[in-house]
Write a protein that holds these residues in place. Sequence first.
Motif, mmCIF file in Angstrom:
data_model
loop_
_atom_site.group_PDB
_atom_site.id
_atom_site.type_symbol
_atom_site.label_atom_id
_atom_site.label_comp_id
_atom_site.label_asym_id
_atom_site.label_seq_id
_atom_site.Cartn_x
_atom_site.Cartn_y
_atom_site.Cartn_z
ATOM 1 N N HIS A 130 0.749 -1.277 0.011
ATOM 2 C CA HIS A 130 -0.093 -0.100 -0.091
ATOM 3 C C HIS A 130 0.891 1.221 0.138
ATOM 4 N N TRP B 269 -10.412 5.123 1.106
ATOM 5 C CA TRP B 269 -9.272 4.254 1.713
ATOM 6 C C TRP B 269 -9.644 3.110 2.396
ATOM 7 N N ASP C 19 -9.449 -0.120 3.939
ATOM 8 C CA ASP C 19 -8.247 -0.621 4.684
ATOM 9 C C ASP C 19 -8.761 -1.095 6.069
ATOM 10 N N ASP D 127 -3.064 3.725 7.749
ATOM 11 C CA ASP D 127 -1.681 4.081 6.759
ATOM 12 C C ASP D 127 -1.455 5.552 6.916
ATOM 13 N N ASP E 237 -7.451 -1.773 0.143
ATOM 14 C CA ASP E 237 -6.339 -2.741 0.487
ATOM 15 C C ASP E 237 -7.127 -4.041 1.016
#
Length: 321
Positions: free
Chosen positions: A97, A118, A120, A124, A223
């Motif tokens: 990622h 995003w 996930d 991050d 992700d």
Amino acid sequence: MKDIKVIGIPFDFGQDHIGVRLAPHVLREANLIPRLQNIVKTEDLGDIIFPFKLVEAKKDKYIKHSLGAGLGTKAISDRLEEEDLSKSFLLNVGGDHGLGLGTIHGLLSHHPESVVVWADAHGDINTPETSPSGNFHGMPLAFLLGLSQHPHFGWIRRKLLPNKLIFFGPRDLDEGEKDIIARHNIQYYSSEDINRLGAKEVIEMALHKADPFGICPIHLSFDVDVFDQMDIDSTGTKVPYGPKLEELFLMGGVLAETGRLKSMDLVELNPQIGDAASVERSIALVLEFVEATLGQVFHAGKEKKPMPAMLEARTTSGRYL
Ligand SMILES: NC(=[NH2+])NCCC[C@H](N)C(=O)O
Ligand SMILES: [Mn+2]
């Protein structure tokens, strides 16, 4: 949009497993391109080439493989910047990622107003100072938002505004990340929120807040560890209590139906993790997610295809009994 462009990004400087760099290859082997061709004309642009990770001569105190991560993300951004994306949907197949810094920085040159979803299990959004691991794949958003500086990332010249960022499905945030998210008032919907409010409602509300007039292009940075750890095995940092499979597929569908989803990262699939059967299941599930989402991008409202991999994951995971 007239077609899909696929680019392989075997970037693995963001963490310690090397298997993520194999994902573009195994997904092509599993017929990624022909399956997309069934939806609409698809062009495979090949891979961006990176050197193998070398043992670091001098360890960076804060970011592992910082030179590779800095040069690699710049190469990705430059490559996407020069690509003609005016009529195409761009699918970036990673890789870890960390590459999101490069893809989104490059995309901002085409669509400066982009909203980024995003999806996930993680945030991050660590800075090098708050990162507990030193792994760059836990940091790309802090660089994109302009919250981190580092000599190997001096090339960064665009910023994503915090109000254009939406977290979907996170459930494993570090203390420093919680701070950053609260301080910048970033939209955040955990699996619990999604479960309680509904995936469709959550994503519609989030898009409305980020872009009240509904005019901005959307980028989905997906992700695969956003899937619950029982639903997918072949990824490096699995976390329990993820959104349900249906909720994630619905999120992809709702984004697609806006007509503004223009690009997507697909990251952190690692075919070296898990036994042969679970690797196969993981690949099938990921392909089906991409196929279902892009099917909706190009043929919104049409009847959906059956989803055998999702059903298979549902029965093997033990989570839906
Ligand atoms: N893209 C990912 N899988 N990121 C995992 C990040 C985990 C942890 N928050 C870290 O900073 O190291
Ligand atoms: Mn991630």
